[in-house]
Scaffold this motif. Sequence first.
Motif, PDB file in Angstrom:
ATOM      1  N   LEU A 215       3.620  66.732  49.062  1.00  0.00           N
ATOM      2  CA  LEU A 215       4.937  67.283  49.359  1.00  0.00           C
ATOM      3  C   LEU A 215       5.962  66.200  49.651  1.00  0.00           C
ATOM      4  CD1 LEU A 215       4.030  70.359  51.617  1.00  0.00           C
ATOM      5  CD2 LEU A 215       4.825  70.396  49.232  1.00  0.00           C
ATOM      6  N   ASP A 216       5.517  65.061  50.185  1.00  0.00           N
ATOM      7  CA  ASP A 216       6.453  64.005  50.559  1.00  0.00           C
ATOM      8  C   ASP A 216       6.664  62.968  49.459  1.00  0.00           C
ATOM      9  OD1 ASP A 216       6.673  65.191  53.043  1.00  0.00           O
ATOM     10  OD2 ASP A 216       5.087  63.967  53.923  1.00  0.00           O
ATOM     11  N   GLY A 217       5.810  62.950  48.421  1.00  0.00           N
ATOM     12  CA  GLY A 217       5.906  61.905  47.418  1.00  0.00           C
ATOM     13  C   GLY A 217       5.706  60.547  48.066  1.00  0.00           C
ATOM     14  N   THR A 218       4.467  60.110  48.204  1.00  0.00           N
ATOM     15  CA  THR A 218       4.196  59.003  49.111  1.00  0.00           C
ATOM     16  C   THR A 218       3.009  58.161  48.664  1.00  0.00           C
ATOM     17  OG1 THR A 218       3.701  58.477  51.440  1.00  0.00           O
ATOM     18  CG2 THR A 218       2.674  60.447  50.520  1.00  0.00           C
ATOM     19  N   PRO A 219       3.004  56.874  49.013  1.00  0.00           N
ATOM     20  CA  PRO A 219       1.776  56.097  48.829  1.00  0.00           C
ATOM     21  C   PRO A 219       0.678  56.643  49.732  1.00  0.00           C
ATOM     22  CG  PRO A 219       3.665  54.658  49.239  1.00  0.00           C
ATOM     23  CD  PRO A 219       4.102  56.055  49.551  1.00  0.00           C
ATOM     24  N   THR A 220      -0.553  56.549  49.264  1.00  0.00           N
ATOM     25  CA  THR A 220      -1.688  56.964  50.075  1.00  0.00           C
ATOM     26  C   THR A 220      -2.159  55.781  50.908  1.00  0.00           C
ATOM     27  OG1 THR A 220      -3.289  56.327  48.380  1.00  0.00           O
ATOM     28  CG2 THR A 220      -2.397  58.565  48.263  1.00  0.00           C
ATOM     29  N   ALA A 221      -3.157  56.034  51.751  1.00  0.00           N
ATOM     30  CA  ALA A 221      -3.773  54.942  52.490  1.00  0.00           C
ATOM     31  C   ALA A 221      -4.345  53.928  51.516  1.00  0.00           C
ATOM     32  CB  ALA A 221      -4.866  55.490  53.407  1.00  0.00           C
ATOM     33  N   SER A 222      -4.314  52.689  51.882  1.00  0.00           N
ATOM     34  CA  SER A 222      -4.797  51.631  51.010  1.00  0.00           C
ATOM     35  C   SER A 222      -6.277  51.783  50.735  1.00  0.00           C
ATOM     36  CB  SER A 222      -4.528  50.260  51.632  1.00  0.00           C
ATOM     37  OG  SER A 222      -3.148  50.015  51.716  1.00  0.00           O
ATOM     38  N   VAL A 223      -6.667  51.522  49.501  1.00  0.00           N
ATOM     39  CA  VAL A 223      -8.070  51.435  49.103  1.00  0.00           C
ATOM     40  C   VAL A 223      -8.293  49.983  48.718  1.00  0.00           C
ATOM     41  CG1 VAL A 223      -9.846  52.236  47.520  1.00  0.00           C
ATOM     42  CG2 VAL A 223      -8.056  53.811  48.259  1.00  0.00           C
ATOM     43  N   GLY A 224      -8.923  49.216  49.619  1.00  0.00           N
ATOM     44  CA  GLY A 224      -8.962  47.776  49.417  1.00  0.00           C
ATOM     45  C   GLY A 224      -7.542  47.254  49.517  1.00  0.00           C
ATOM     46  N   SER A 225      -7.041  46.624  48.460  1.00  0.00           N
ATOM     47  CA  SER A 225      -5.675  46.115  48.450  1.00  0.00           C
ATOM     48  C   SER A 225      -4.742  47.047  47.688  1.00  0.00           C
ATOM     49  CB  SER A 225      -5.641  44.727  47.804  1.00  0.00           C
ATOM     50  OG  SER A 225      -6.118  44.799  46.469  1.00  0.00           O
ATOM     51  N   ARG A 226      -5.209  48.229  47.288  1.00  0.00           N
ATOM     52  CA  ARG A 226      -4.446  49.136  46.439  1.00  0.00           C
ATOM     53  C   ARG A 226      -3.987  50.360  47.236  1.00  0.00           C
ATOM     54  NH1 ARG A 226      -7.061  51.763  43.277  1.00  0.00           N
ATOM     55  NH2 ARG A 226      -5.688  51.935  41.470  1.00  0.00           N
ATOM     56  N   ALA A 227      -2.681  50.590  47.248  1.00  0.00           N
ATOM     57  CA  ALA A 227      -2.139  51.801  47.861  1.00  0.00           C
ATOM     58  C   ALA A 227      -1.669  52.704  46.728  1.00  0.00           C
ATOM     59  CB  ALA A 227      -0.993  51.477  48.800  1.00  0.00           C
ATOM     60  N   THR A 228      -2.452  53.711  46.402  1.00  0.00           N
ATOM     61  CA  THR A 228      -2.120  54.596  45.288  1.00  0.00           C
ATOM     62  C   THR A 228      -0.977  55.535  45.686  1.00  0.00           C
ATOM     63  OG1 THR A 228      -3.821  56.188  45.931  1.00  0.00           O
ATOM     64  CG2 THR A 228      -4.458  54.448  44.396  1.00  0.00           C
ATOM     65  N   PHE A 229      -0.376  56.190  44.671  1.00  0.00           N
ATOM     66  CA  PHE A 229       0.840  56.968  44.922  1.00  0.00           C
ATOM     67  C   PHE A 229       0.663  58.396  44.435  1.00  0.00           C
ATOM     68  CE2 PHE A 229       5.146  58.330  45.048  1.00  0.00           C
ATOM     69  CZ  PHE A 229       5.815  57.458  45.909  1.00  0.00           C
ATOM     70  N   LYS A 230       0.968  59.357  45.332  1.00  0.00           N
ATOM     71  CA  LYS A 230       0.949  60.777  45.006  1.00  0.00           C
ATOM     72  C   LYS A 230       2.386  61.295  45.003  1.00  0.00           C
ATOM     73  CE  LYS A 230      -3.645  61.581  46.963  1.00  0.00           C
ATOM     74  NZ  LYS A 230      -4.441  62.285  48.006  1.00  0.00           N
ATOM     75  N   HIS A 231       2.764  61.970  43.924  1.00  0.00           N
ATOM     76  CA  HIS A 231       4.164  62.313  43.696  1.00  0.00           C
ATOM     77  C   HIS A 231       4.527  63.733  44.117  1.00  0.00           C
ATOM     78  CE1 HIS A 231       5.344  58.738  41.449  1.00  0.00           C
ATOM     79  NE2 HIS A 231       4.159  58.782  40.870  1.00  0.00           N
ATOM     80  N   ASN A 232       5.813  63.893  44.446  1.00  0.00           N
ATOM     81  CA  ASN A 232       6.489  65.177  44.365  1.00  0.00           C
ATOM     82  C   ASN A 232       7.478  65.083  43.201  1.00  0.00           C
ATOM     83  OD1 ASN A 232       8.676  63.689  45.347  1.00  0.00           O
ATOM     84  ND2 ASN A 232       8.593  64.595  47.394  1.00  0.00           N
ATOM     85  N   ALA A 233       8.288  66.096  42.978  1.00  0.00           N
ATOM     86  CA  ALA A 233       9.186  66.091  41.820  1.00  0.00           C
ATOM     87  C   ALA A 233      10.180  64.938  41.889  1.00  0.00           C
ATOM     88  CB  ALA A 233       9.924  67.431  41.736  1.00  0.00           C
ATOM     89  N   GLU A 234      10.682  64.641  43.084  1.00  0.00           N
ATOM     90  CA  GLU A 234      11.694  63.599  43.220  1.00  0.00           C
ATOM     91  C   GLU A 234      11.105  62.210  42.953  1.00  0.00           C
ATOM     92  OE1 GLU A 234      12.858  67.254  44.969  1.00  0.00           O
ATOM     93  OE2 GLU A 234      11.113  66.010  45.470  1.00  0.00           O
ATOM     94  N   SER A 235       9.938  61.935  43.512  1.00  0.00           N
ATOM     95  CA  SER A 235       9.354  60.609  43.277  1.00  0.00           C
ATOM     96  C   SER A 235       8.900  60.457  41.834  1.00  0.00           C
ATOM     97  CB  SER A 235       8.192  60.353  44.245  1.00  0.00           C
ATOM     98  OG  SER A 235       7.092  61.209  43.981  1.00  0.00           O
ATOM     99  N   PHE A 236       8.464  61.567  41.208  1.00  0.00           N
ATOM    100  CA  PHE A 236       8.088  61.494  39.800  1.00  0.00           C
ATOM    101  C   PHE A 236       9.306  61.162  38.940  1.00  0.00           C
ATOM    102  CE2 PHE A 236       7.305  63.367  35.592  1.00  0.00           C
ATOM    103  CZ  PHE A 236       6.145  62.685  35.258  1.00  0.00           C
ATOM    104  N   ALA A 237      10.458  61.725  39.272  1.00  0.00           N
ATOM    105  CA  ALA A 237      11.682  61.402  38.535  1.00  0.00           C
ATOM    106  C   ALA A 237      12.016  59.918  38.677  1.00  0.00           C
ATOM    107  CB  ALA A 237      12.839  62.269  39.026  1.00  0.00           C
ATOM    108  N   ARG A 238      11.790  59.364  39.859  1.00  0.00           N
ATOM    109  CA  ARG A 238      12.038  57.926  40.047  1.00  0.00           C
ATOM    110  C   ARG A 238      11.057  57.104  39.211  1.00  0.00           C
ATOM    111  NH1 ARG A 238      12.163  59.451  45.517  1.00  0.00           N
ATOM    112  NH2 ARG A 238      10.266  58.242  45.963  1.00  0.00           N
ATOM    113  N   LEU A 239       9.818  57.574  39.118  1.00  0.00           N
ATOM    114  CA  LEU A 239       8.835  56.870  38.299  1.00  0.00           C
ATOM    115  C   LEU A 239       9.258  56.870  36.833  1.00  0.00           C
ATOM    116  CD1 LEU A 239       5.953  55.545  38.104  1.00  0.00           C
ATOM    117  CD2 LEU A 239       5.154  57.822  37.464  1.00  0.00           C
ATOM    118  N   VAL A 240       9.692  58.015  36.331  1.00  0.00           N
ATOM    119  CA  VAL A 240      10.140  58.097  34.936  1.00  0.00           C
ATOM    120  C   VAL A 240      11.322  57.166  34.710  1.00  0.00           C
ATOM    121  CG1 VAL A 240      11.126  59.617  33.173  1.00  0.00           C
ATOM    122  CG2 VAL A 240       9.233  60.424  34.608  1.00  0.00           C
ATOM    123  N   ALA A 241      12.250  57.129  35.663  1.00  0.00           N
ATOM    124  CA  ALA A 241      13.405  56.235  35.533  1.00  0.00           C
ATOM    125  C   ALA A 241      12.958  54.775  35.490  1.00  0.00           C
ATOM    126  CB  ALA A 241      14.376  56.467  36.682  1.00  0.00           C
ATOM    127  N   ALA A 242      12.005  54.412  36.341  1.00  0.00           N
ATOM    128  CA  ALA A 242      11.509  53.038  36.348  1.00  0.00           C
ATOM    129  C   ALA A 242      10.781  52.710  35.049  1.00  0.00           C
ATOM    130  CB  ALA A 242      10.587  52.829  37.546  1.00  0.00           C
TER     131      ALA A 242
END
Length: 286
Positions: A215-242
Amino acid sequence: MASFAPPKADIATAEKWYEASTTVDGPFRDLLENYSHVPTDDVVKHVVDTRNRAWAVHPYPCLGQFRFLELNLSQRGDLYNRLLKELKTQPGSRFLDIGCCLGQDIRKLVYDGAPASSVAGAELNGAFIDLGYDLFRDRDSTAGQMVIVSANILESPTGPSSPLHSLVGQFSAVQLGMLLHLFTWEEQITAFENTLVLLRGQPGDRIFGQATGHLDGTPTASVGSRATFKHNAESFARLVAAAQEATGTRWRIVTAELDNGLSVFDGKRTWDDPRTRRLVFEIERE
């Protein structure tokens, strides 16, 4: 780009999403009985036995909870009907399922009338490809027609040693199935760039799929050195723009929304953040 290997959950966590058995009804049973010719009385055992072998390879929630039985692509109504019509009637139209797991969505397309030569799959772990052939009993019948390769979408398809090299520029539509949430923001852009190489490069090319969202469009807790990202509609739009900026291409967001898939409200995700949802998306090249 280094090779990607999804981390395995610890045993205690994985056991929370493991179901010992299931029922097999509706379209998936129809697929197994009439495409794979599994005897009616053997269907449940066949599914559970194959799932157990897949679980031993990697304990994903979609395997533990038998969510691959849902045939998510065919549940997408108009999108699925348009895709199926294109594959059946438009010469040169091809579909690639990246992260195809057991290959259930591409088998459903073939069963519904898409030429086997018009669909392809890519899966990181080759063991799932073999298990898909066992599940659907079509290793011989689709040999040389349906292409399924073991490949990492974070590695460039253009290298001559890439399993995807021969598929560059071949597809009018690509599904990214339950993948993005396994990647960091930067890796998601890399996945987009590499997916673009596999498409024809024409207006109307489509990328669609599902991912675990938030719901918040946010990075998840780090897995090792990797912080994965779970999207909402707004963060997905930013990803497409990037991704557009990184590739010099233009894409229209057809759909980007969170829904209640992933067993969000049926009490089966007790291990998960309660703000987890499923992201369903479709974008089209302009």
